[in-house]
Design a protein around this motif. Structure first.
Motif, PDB file in Angstrom:
ATOM      1  N   GLY A  66      41.084  36.822  47.709  1.00 40.61           N
ATOM      2  CA  GLY A  66      42.519  36.516  47.686  1.00 40.61           C
ATOM      3  C   GLY A  66      42.917  35.366  48.582  1.00 40.61           C
ATOM      4  N   THR A  67      41.928  34.618  49.100  1.00 40.94           N
ATOM      5  CA  THR A  67      42.274  33.452  49.931  1.00 40.94           C
ATOM      6  C   THR A  67      41.611  32.199  49.354  1.00 40.94           C
ATOM      7  OG1 THR A  67      40.363  33.639  51.428  1.00 40.94           O
ATOM      8  CG2 THR A  67      42.356  34.865  52.036  1.00 40.94           C
ATOM      9  N   TRP A  68      42.299  31.092  49.459  1.00 45.07           N
ATOM     10  CA  TRP A  68      41.820  29.813  48.915  1.00 45.07           C
ATOM     11  C   TRP A  68      42.085  28.703  49.908  1.00 45.07           C
ATOM     12  CZ3 TRP A  68      38.946  30.281  44.701  1.00 45.07           C
ATOM     13  CH2 TRP A  68      39.087  31.461  43.961  1.00 45.07           C
ATOM     14  N   ASP A  69      41.159  27.742  49.966  1.00 45.24           N
ATOM     15  CA  ASP A  69      41.332  26.597  50.864  1.00 45.24           C
ATOM     16  C   ASP A  69      41.575  25.345  50.029  1.00 45.24           C
ATOM     17  OD1 ASP A  69      40.788  28.353  52.890  1.00 45.24           O
ATOM     18  OD2 ASP A  69      38.720  27.693  53.193  1.00 45.24           O
ATOM     19  N   TYR A  70      42.635  24.647  50.351  1.00 39.78           N
ATOM     20  CA  TYR A  70      42.913  23.402  49.630  1.00 39.78           C
ATOM     21  C   TYR A  70      42.101  22.271  50.238  1.00 39.78           C
ATOM     22  CZ  TYR A  70      46.458  25.651  46.881  1.00 39.78           C
ATOM     23  OH  TYR A  70      47.080  26.479  45.980  1.00 39.78           O
ATOM     24  N   ALA A  71      41.409  21.533  49.369  1.00 37.83           N
ATOM     25  CA  ALA A  71      40.573  20.402  49.773  1.00 37.83           C
ATOM     26  C   ALA A  71      41.432  19.129  49.738  1.00 37.83           C
ATOM     27  CB  ALA A  71      39.410  20.313  48.798  1.00 37.83           C
ATOM     28  N   ALA A 118      67.356  26.575  52.390  1.00 37.16           N
ATOM     29  CA  ALA A 118      66.082  26.387  51.674  1.00 37.16           C
ATOM     30  C   ALA A 118      64.935  26.428  52.662  1.00 37.16           C
ATOM     31  CB  ALA A 118      66.089  25.049  50.947  1.00 37.16           C
ATOM     32  N   GLN A 119      63.828  26.978  52.210  1.00 39.07           N
ATOM     33  CA  GLN A 119      62.659  27.046  53.080  1.00 39.07           C
ATOM     34  C   GLN A 119      61.382  26.984  52.243  1.00 39.07           C
ATOM     35  OE1 GLN A 119      61.199  29.263  56.921  1.00 39.07           O
ATOM     36  NE2 GLN A 119      61.947  30.797  55.510  1.00 39.07           N
ATOM     37  N   VAL A 120      60.387  26.296  52.793  1.00 38.04           N
ATOM     38  CA  VAL A 120      59.055  26.287  52.182  1.00 38.04           C
ATOM     39  C   VAL A 120      58.094  26.819  53.222  1.00 38.04           C
ATOM     40  CG1 VAL A 120      57.226  24.870  51.180  1.00 38.04           C
ATOM     41  CG2 VAL A 120      59.613  24.238  50.812  1.00 38.04           C
ATOM     42  N   GLY A 121      57.261  27.762  52.851  1.00 36.66           N
ATOM     43  CA  GLY A 121      56.307  28.248  53.852  1.00 36.66           C
ATOM     44  C   GLY A 121      55.419  29.347  53.319  1.00 36.66           C
ATOM     45  N   LYS A 122      54.525  29.779  54.194  1.00 33.48           N
ATOM     46  CA  LYS A 122      53.536  30.793  53.826  1.00 33.48           C
ATOM     47  C   LYS A 122      54.175  32.172  53.673  1.00 33.48           C
ATOM     48  CE  LYS A 122      49.398  28.673  54.299  1.00 33.48           C
ATOM     49  NZ  LYS A 122      48.158  28.826  53.573  1.00 33.48           N
ATOM     50  N   ALA A 123      53.623  32.936  52.761  1.00 34.76           N
ATOM     51  CA  ALA A 123      53.966  34.351  52.632  1.00 34.76           C
ATOM     52  C   ALA A 123      52.642  35.099  52.435  1.00 34.76           C
ATOM     53  CB  ALA A 123      54.886  34.572  51.438  1.00 34.76           C
ATOM     54  N   PHE A 124      52.630  36.353  52.807  1.00 37.86           N
ATOM     55  CA  PHE A 124      51.382  37.131  52.793  1.00 37.86           C
ATOM     56  C   PHE A 124      51.625  38.470  52.110  1.00 37.86           C
ATOM     57  CE2 PHE A 124      51.612  34.298  56.348  1.00 37.86           C
ATOM     58  CZ  PHE A 124      50.340  33.767  56.484  1.00 37.86           C
ATOM     59  N   ARG A 161      47.250  35.091  41.844  1.00 39.29           N
ATOM     60  CA  ARG A 161      47.672  36.199  42.707  1.00 39.29           C
ATOM     61  C   ARG A 161      46.782  36.182  43.937  1.00 39.29           C
ATOM     62  NH1 ARG A 161      48.528  40.593  39.460  1.00 39.29           N
ATOM     63  NH2 ARG A 161      50.720  40.027  39.435  1.00 39.29           N
ATOM     64  N   SER A 162      47.292  35.606  45.014  1.00 37.93           N
ATOM     65  CA  SER A 162      46.534  35.479  46.255  1.00 37.93           C
ATOM     66  C   SER A 162      47.131  36.413  47.298  1.00 37.93           C
ATOM     67  CB  SER A 162      46.626  34.051  46.796  1.00 37.93           C
ATOM     68  OG  SER A 162      46.342  33.119  45.800  1.00 37.93           O
ATOM     69  N   ARG A 163      46.411  36.544  48.403  1.00 41.49           N
ATOM     70  CA  ARG A 163      46.953  37.363  49.506  1.00 41.49           C
ATOM     71  C   ARG A 163      47.704  36.502  50.509  1.00 41.49           C
ATOM     72  NH1 ARG A 163      41.761  41.197  49.107  1.00 41.49           N
ATOM     73  NH2 ARG A 163      42.779  42.877  47.978  1.00 41.49           N
ATOM     74  N   GLU A 164      47.422  35.222  50.484  1.00 42.68           N
ATOM     75  CA  GLU A 164      48.150  34.264  51.320  1.00 42.68           C
ATOM     76  C   GLU A 164      48.564  33.126  50.409  1.00 42.68           C
ATOM     77  OE1 GLU A 164      46.001  32.949  54.798  1.00 42.68           O
ATOM     78  OE2 GLU A 164      47.235  31.151  54.971  1.00 42.68           O
ATOM     79  N   PHE A 165      49.857  32.826  50.361  1.00 43.11           N
ATOM     80  CA  PHE A 165      50.326  31.786  49.436  1.00 43.11           C
ATOM     81  C   PHE A 165      51.601  31.169  50.004  1.00 43.11           C
ATOM     82  CE2 PHE A 165      53.739  34.498  47.786  1.00 43.11           C
ATOM     83  CZ  PHE A 165      53.248  35.763  48.065  1.00 43.11           C
ATOM     84  N   SER A 186      63.403  31.306  43.302  1.00 36.47           N
ATOM     85  CA  SER A 186      62.193  31.474  44.113  1.00 36.47           C
ATOM     86  C   SER A 186      60.992  30.879  43.374  1.00 36.47           C
ATOM     87  CB  SER A 186      61.978  32.963  44.371  1.00 36.47           C
ATOM     88  OG  SER A 186      60.807  33.152  45.127  1.00 36.47           O
ATOM     89  N   PHE A 187      60.328  29.928  44.033  1.00 34.67           N
ATOM     90  CA  PHE A 187      59.216  29.190  43.399  1.00 34.67           C
ATOM     91  C   PHE A 187      57.938  29.455  44.184  1.00 34.67           C
ATOM     92  CE2 PHE A 187      61.905  25.930  41.144  1.00 34.67           C
ATOM     93  CZ  PHE A 187      63.122  26.226  41.752  1.00 34.67           C
ATOM     94  N   GLY A 188      56.868  29.815  43.504  1.00 36.70           N
ATOM     95  CA  GLY A 188      55.565  29.892  44.160  1.00 36.70           C
ATOM     96  C   GLY A 188      54.938  28.503  44.136  1.00 36.70           C
ATOM     97  N   LEU A 189      54.578  27.994  45.311  1.00 41.97           N
ATOM     98  CA  LEU A 189      53.990  26.644  45.354  1.00 41.97           C
ATOM     99  C   LEU A 189      52.575  26.639  44.779  1.00 41.97           C
ATOM    100  CD1 LEU A 189      53.913  23.670  46.109  1.00 41.97           C
ATOM    101  CD2 LEU A 189      53.658  24.312  48.501  1.00 41.97           C
ATOM    102  N   ASP A 190      51.786  27.651  45.129  1.00 42.95           N
ATOM    103  CA  ASP A 190      50.402  27.684  44.628  1.00 42.95           C
ATOM    104  C   ASP A 190      50.374  27.881  43.118  1.00 42.95           C
ATOM    105  OD1 ASP A 190      48.740  28.131  47.424  1.00 42.95           O
ATOM    106  OD2 ASP A 190      50.750  28.968  47.404  1.00 42.95           O
ATOM    107  N   ARG A 191      51.304  28.718  42.625  1.00 45.88           N
ATOM    108  CA  ARG A 191      51.365  28.900  41.163  1.00 45.88           C
ATOM    109  C   ARG A 191      51.802  27.606  40.487  1.00 45.88           C
ATOM    110  NH1 ARG A 191      53.488  35.103  40.012  1.00 45.88           N
ATOM    111  NH2 ARG A 191      51.842  36.030  41.278  1.00 45.88           N
TER     112      ARG A 191
END
Ligand code: GAP
Length: 443
Positions: free
Chosen positions: A31-36, A177-183, A195-199, A310-315
């Motif tokens: 459930g975790t991914w690293d952006y290159a 407005a806010q952009v940031g991590k959710a877990f 569907r990640s655990r950190e996004f 509400s927008f998911g950035l990773d999605r």
């Protein structure tokens, strides 16, 4: 292509440096991914475009960057501590755990079903599994020090509503407005980053007089559609799903899920909800702080109501990658390319000298590269392998234009070739006109 498009996309993301598995050398962390590097740039481009459209270009938005760790009372007030859970079922044979509502072979009414994995065991009755990651703040680990990694960015805005009003005195309607991590400790992370655990989320809490909720809802409905076009999503892949009374969150009076045709099927991309005055009312109740708004003109005092896009950035990144992924035949070879909209493409232009071992070509290409970098920004220099291979590499990372310096540039007319990623067609452009030519093409 659809059946294995997802595998091809995941493989391209790794090979070309967009997205890697989290903690890969240790076997990963589910459930975790690293952006290159290219993924980071793609994600930043999308985030920046979103911020420009929904915050900078408007006069009614207030940006917030709240702490991820918040007082536990925040999550008690909103009901997350008691109710932010998914139904968890366990197989009595293989002991694997599943999210009951996502298992096709499970009947939520009879609370029975076969294990989708081993197909032998029976699944248990569901138990509610809270998805918040719990932690302790400070050296003492007791109930008072409990905190949570926020499961949504929304509450970081609601708890700052009074601060914003006191600092900026905005008149309704206005938004935060806010952009940031959710877990979220998802029971079954799946489908790459979907569907990640950190996004990351990009959220707006737009506050209105309740009489205006419907018009504002409609405004954001069209803004969301407009946004999906802006980032290059195919309009026929975006669907609006009006959520019925029985399926809506209890605090929402209207919700539309914006769904997208991902390679693994149609699934939620964004949400738009009319959250009423639920959040501010609850925070006022739990904190004891007055959170109502006084309309100076009408002298009306009320707790503002909230429309939440509400927008998911990773999605979003995944949807953009998915719609950009193309295969065709060029020069009798199968070619893979990412048809990014220029505004999101991580590299806008690549510059090549035709031959690596001809200093006169390399020097000229370097001069052009430096000039384009100053003017356009995301420009890459590539002299590795033959030109055909370089084109393929740039196609695979979605670079819209490749500029090649050849002997005609030096000996004849100071022109270069500019190759279009999607058609492969090359045009000769005078070096003196190159910046304006490319800027026009990229805009
Ligand atoms: N504040 C409202 C809220 O959080 P949500 O529908 O739970 O609503 C909003 O989440 C968006 O966040 C989703 O539409 C999706 O884009 C993204 N999202 C939610 N859970 C996610 C997950 N586990 N992985 C990636 N993105 C997720």
């Amino acid at each position: 292509m659809t059946e294995n498009k997802m595998e091809k996309l995941i493989s391209l993301c790794k090979r070309r440096g967009f997205i890697y598995q989290g903690s890969e050398i240790y076997g990963g962390l589910s459930g975790t991914w690293d952006y290159a590097p290219l993924g980071v740039t793609l994600k930043n481009n999308i985030r920046n475009l979103w911020w420009k459209k929904f915050v900078t270009d408007r006069e009614d938005m207030y940006g917030v960057d709240a702490a991820i760790l918040m007082n536990q009372r925040v999550w008690q007030a909103t009901g997350h501590v008691g109710g932010f859970s998914d139904p968890l079922v366990t197989c009595d044979n293989c002991k694997k755990r599943f999210r009951a509502d996502k298992v096709e072979t499970y009947d939520m009414k009879t609370k029975k079903g076969k294990c989708p994995d081993c197909a032998k065991g029976n699944l248990s009755e569901p138990v509610q599994f809270n998805m918040m990651f719990k932690t302790n703040v400070g050296a003492v680990q007791d109930d008072a020090s409990i905190s949570y990694l926020r499961p949504e960015t929304a509450q970081g805005m609601f708890v700052n509503y009074k601060n914003i009003v006191d600092s900026f005195h905005p008149k309704l309607p206005f938004g935060m407005a806010q952009v940031g991590k959710a877990f979220r400790n998802e029971i079954a992370p799946r489908d790459f980053t979907f569907r990640s655990r950190e996004f990351e989320q990009m959220e707006i809490e737009y506050l209105v007089n309740p009489k205006d909720w419907s018009a504002t809802f409609e405004h954001f409905r069209t803004e969301i559609i407009d946004w999906t076009k802006q980032i290059g999503l195919n309009p026929t892949h975006v669907y609006e799903n009006e959520i019925g009374d029985e399926d809506r969150a209890f605090y929402s009076k209207r919700t539309i899920d914006f769904e997208f045709e991902f390679p693994f099927g149609r699934s939620e991309l964004y949400g738009l909800a009319y959250r009423t005055d639920y959040d501010l009312k609850k925070h006022s109740e739990f904190s004891g702080v007055e959170l109502s708004y006084l309309d100076e003109e009408t002298k009306e005092k009320f707790i503002p109501h909230c429309i939440e896009p509400s927008f998911g950035l990773d999605r979003t990144v995944l949807a953009v990658l998915s719609d950009a992924y193309m295969e065709d035949t060029m020069s009798d070879e199968t070619r893979v390319y990412l048809k990014f909209a220029p505004s999101v493409a991580p590299v806008k232009v690549a510059v090549f000298p035709l031959l690596k071992n001809k200093p006169v070509l390399v020097e000229k290409a370097e001069t052009i590269y430096k000039e384009l970098r100053k003017e356009i920004g995301a420009v890459m220099f590539d002299d590795n392998g033959n030109v055909g291979k370089r084109y393929r590499r740039q196609d695979e990372i979605g670079t819209p234009y490749c500029v090649t310096v050849d002997f005609d540039t030096i000996e004849k007319d100071d022109t270069v070739t500019v190759r279009d990623r999607d058609t492969g067609v090359q045009a000769r452009v005078a070096v003196k006109d190159l910046v304006s030519y490319l800027k026009a093409k990229l805009s």
